[in-house]
Design a protein around this motif. Structure first.
Motif, PDB file in Angstrom:
ATOM      1  N   GLN A   1       0.858  -1.181   0.000  1.00  0.00           N
ATOM      2  CA  GLN A   1       0.000   0.000   0.000  1.00  0.00           C
ATOM      3  C   GLN A   1       0.897   1.235   0.000  1.00  0.00           C
ATOM      4  N   PRO A   2       0.927   2.004  -1.093  1.00  0.00           N
ATOM      5  CA  PRO A   2       1.793   3.185  -1.125  1.00  0.00           C
ATOM      6  C   PRO A   2       1.300   4.257  -0.169  1.00  0.00           C
ATOM      7  N   GLY A   3       2.222   5.111   0.235  1.00  0.00           N
ATOM      8  CA  GLY A   3       1.872   6.195   1.141  1.00  0.00           C
ATOM      9  C   GLY A   3       2.053   7.551   0.492  1.00  0.00           C
ATOM     10  N   GLU A   4       1.953   8.611   1.310  1.00  0.00           N
ATOM     11  CA  GLU A   4       2.084   9.976   0.816  1.00  0.00           C
ATOM     12  C   GLU A   4       3.187  10.732   1.530  1.00  0.00           C
ATOM     13  N   THR A   5       4.106   9.991   2.129  1.00  0.00           N
ATOM     14  CA  THR A   5       5.264  10.591   2.795  1.00  0.00           C
ATOM     15  C   THR A   5       6.510   9.866   2.292  1.00  0.00           C
ATOM     16  N   PRO A   6       7.695  10.319   2.662  1.00  0.00           N
ATOM     17  CA  PRO A   6       8.917   9.622   2.252  1.00  0.00           C
ATOM     18  C   PRO A   6       9.182   8.328   3.021  1.00  0.00           C
ATOM     19  N   VAL A   7       8.255   7.876   3.852  1.00  0.00           N
ATOM     20  CA  VAL A   7       8.487   6.731   4.737  1.00  0.00           C
ATOM     21  C   VAL A   7       7.722   5.501   4.261  1.00  0.00           C
TER      22      VAL A   7
END
Length: 275
Positions: free
Chosen positions: A7-13
């Motif tokens: 599940q991709p995120g919206e931060t660099p983490v």
């Protein structure tokens, strides 16, 4: 066949959960002992313990297959993590308490190990590499949080037992020391739990292989004692009462991880209002 969930995120983490899987393919399970079918060395319930992270914009990569199929945190060349110490193999043959995983004559040979590398190890790491590259391209920085848990005793590896939180950065080589110190302080600033930083462990393959802070790719590993959130004997039940106490610490930990990543990103932070 699904070998991982992403599940991709919206931060660099990005959070990686390489040992949370419990699936045993039928052809592999057929040669395993009854004890192995219980997959006792799973990083139990970590996806549930960290289910707050997507709200922070953090991406997830989680294994579906048991580490008994193949260990996604080991070198595919089969090199041990520690010289002169006990190591579990890429395709483990004994459990952490040294019980046999396979029935007599059913241990995976070289051909079978190579098959599992292609079928299970490579897809997970291909997705991991691609997402780290994507984060680096989008934000100018990528931060991998390799999340683990372990039985609080673990006598095979540490005779004195583990503390509650074991933070690892491959002897300071896998992540910025500024990030490491910030996270270590978060864990140390709670009287309810014990913590250590880069002590007994140097981290697994993922920490050592992917961590390149000089290239703005930072990797940290956190090993959480299972005694803090679950029952450590079969059937390995999740303890919501214990988890409710430890989760605030983990939330502060992940929040600090995200905040540091934004502070060091090359793009402006996007803030989204929800109505």
């Amino acid at each position: 066949m699904e070998t991982y969930r992403f599940q991709p995120g919206e931060t660099p983490v990005l959070i990686s959960l390489p040992h949370v899987g419990t699936d045993l393919p039928l052809d592999i399970a057929a040669g395993m002992t009854d004890t192995a079918h219980q997959v006792p060395d799973t990083d139990w319930h970590l996806d549930r313990l960290y289910n707050f992270a997507p709200a922070f914009g953090v991406g997830f990569l989680a294994a579906t297959q048991s580490r008994y199929v193949i260990d996604l945190n080991r070198d595919p060349a089969g090199h041990g993590l520690y010289r002169g110490r006990d190591n579990t193999e890429l395709c483990p043959t004994t459990s952490f308490d040294e019980a046999e995983i396979y029935n007599e004559g059913c241990h995976p040979d070289g051909v079978e190990v190579r098959r599992r590398i292609g079928a299970y190890w490579q897809p997970y790491h291909r997705q991991l590499r691609e997402e780290l590259a994507s984060l680096k391209e989008r934000f100018g920085i990528a931060v991998l949080f390799d999340a683990h848990s372990i039985n609080s005793t673990a006598p095979r590896f540490i005779e004195s037992g583990l503390c509650d939180f074991n933070l690892v950065t491959a002897d300071g080589t896998s992540a910025s020391p500024h990030l490491s110190r910030r996270l270590a302080n978060v864990l140390a600033c709670t009287d309810a739990y014990s913590s250590k930083f880069d002590r007994e462990s140097k981290g697994g393959y993922n920490t050592r292989h992917y961590g390149r802070p000089e290239d703005n790719i930072h990797v940290i590993q956190l090993e959480v004692s299972q005694a803090t959130y679950m029952e450590e004997t079969a059937p390995f039940r999740y303890r919501a009462d214990r988890a409710a106490l430890v989760r605030p610490v983990l939330e502060r930990f992940v929040s600090a991880l995200v905040e540091w990543s934004w502070e060091n990103a090359e793009v402006r932070r996007q803030r989204v209002a929800y109505y």
